[in-house]
Design a protein around this motif. Structure first.
Motif: not given
Ligand code: ZN
Length: 193
Positions: A93-98, A134-139
Motif C-alpha cells: 500500500t502506497c503511503p501517499h494515496c493509500s 513509483p506508485c502505479p496510481v499516484c506516480a
Molecule cells: Zn500512491
C-alpha cells in the motif's frame, strides 16, 4: 515442526541510532526478566542471542505460557531486509494515496508487472540502503521502506528484535517494546523457516 520467528522492527531508526535503541530495549527486557543478559547459541541466523529469562511468560498470553520458548532473542542491528519467510507477499500500500497494489494473484503467482519494480528495489536497497518505487496510481517516487506491506510481510530497517520459537507476543508486550523506540513506526514481521 519448523522454526518460527516473530520480529518487532523499528522502521525509522537510522544506522547511527540503532545500537543505542537496541541497548535500551535489551536492558528493559533483562530488567523484566524476559530474556537473560548473557548471550548464548540460542537463535537462528546469528551466532548469539539472549535466552529466555525467568519471566519470559510476561511477553505472551496466559494461555500460551505453558509452551516454554525453546530459543532466544536475536537483535539485528544494521541494514536488514526483514521478511516473512515462507509464502509470498500479497500486496503493498502506497503511503501517499493509500492505494493497495496486488503483487500476487489468486493462485499465489507473483504478478510480474507489479512485482518486478519491488523485487529490483529490494535488491538495490539491500546493496546500497536506498531505493524508490513509483506508485502505479499516484506516480510518486516512494522510498522502499515507506511502503506498507500486507501482514507486514516486509520491513526494510536497521533494527529488529527477533524472537525464535516463542509463543505469540501479546499486543501489550509489543506496545511496551515499541514505546521504547522514540515514537518510531514499527512493524511486526513473523513467519516460519
Ligand atoms: Zn500512491
Amino acid at each position: 515442526m519448523g522454526d518460527h520467528f516473530q520480529t518487532i522492527v523499528d522502521r525509522d531508526a537510522g544506522a547511527d541510532e540503532a545500537p543505542r535503541l537496541a541497548r535500551r530495549v535489551v536492558d528493559w527486557l533483562v530488567a523484566e526478566g524476559i530474556v537473560l543478559a548473557e548471550r548464548t547459541d540460542c537463535v537462528l541466523g546469528q551466532p548469539l542471542g539472549h535466552p529466555p529469562g525467568p519471566n519470559w511468560s510476561r511477553a505472551v498470553a496466559e494461555g500460551d505460557a505453558r509452551w516454554e520458548p525453546s530459543d532466544g532473542l536475536a537483535v539485528h542491528i544494521g541494514r536488514t531486509v526483514f521478511h516473512g519467510g515462507q509464502g509470498d507477499c500479497e500486496a503493498v500500500t502506497c503511503p501517499h494515496c493509500s492505494t493497495t497494489t496486488r503483487l500476487a494473484d489468486d493462485d499465489w503467482q507473483m504478478i510480474d508487472e507489479a512485482w518486478t519494480p519491488f523485487r529490483e528495489a529490494i535488491g538495490t536497497w539491500h546493496d546500497t540502503g536506498t531505493a524508490h518505487v513509483p506508485c502505479p496510481v499516484c506516480a510518486r517516487q516512494v522510498p522502499l521502506p515507506d511502503w506498507t506491506w500486507t501482514d507486514d510481510y516486509f520491513a526494510f530497517a536497521h533494527l529488529g528484535f527477533e524472537f525464535w520459537n516463542w509463543p505469540e507476543a501479546t499486543p501489550e508486550f509489543r506496545a511496551r517494546v515499541c514505546a521504547l523506540l522514540d515514537g518510531h513506526r514499527t512493524a511486526y514481521v513473523w513467519g516460519k523457516l
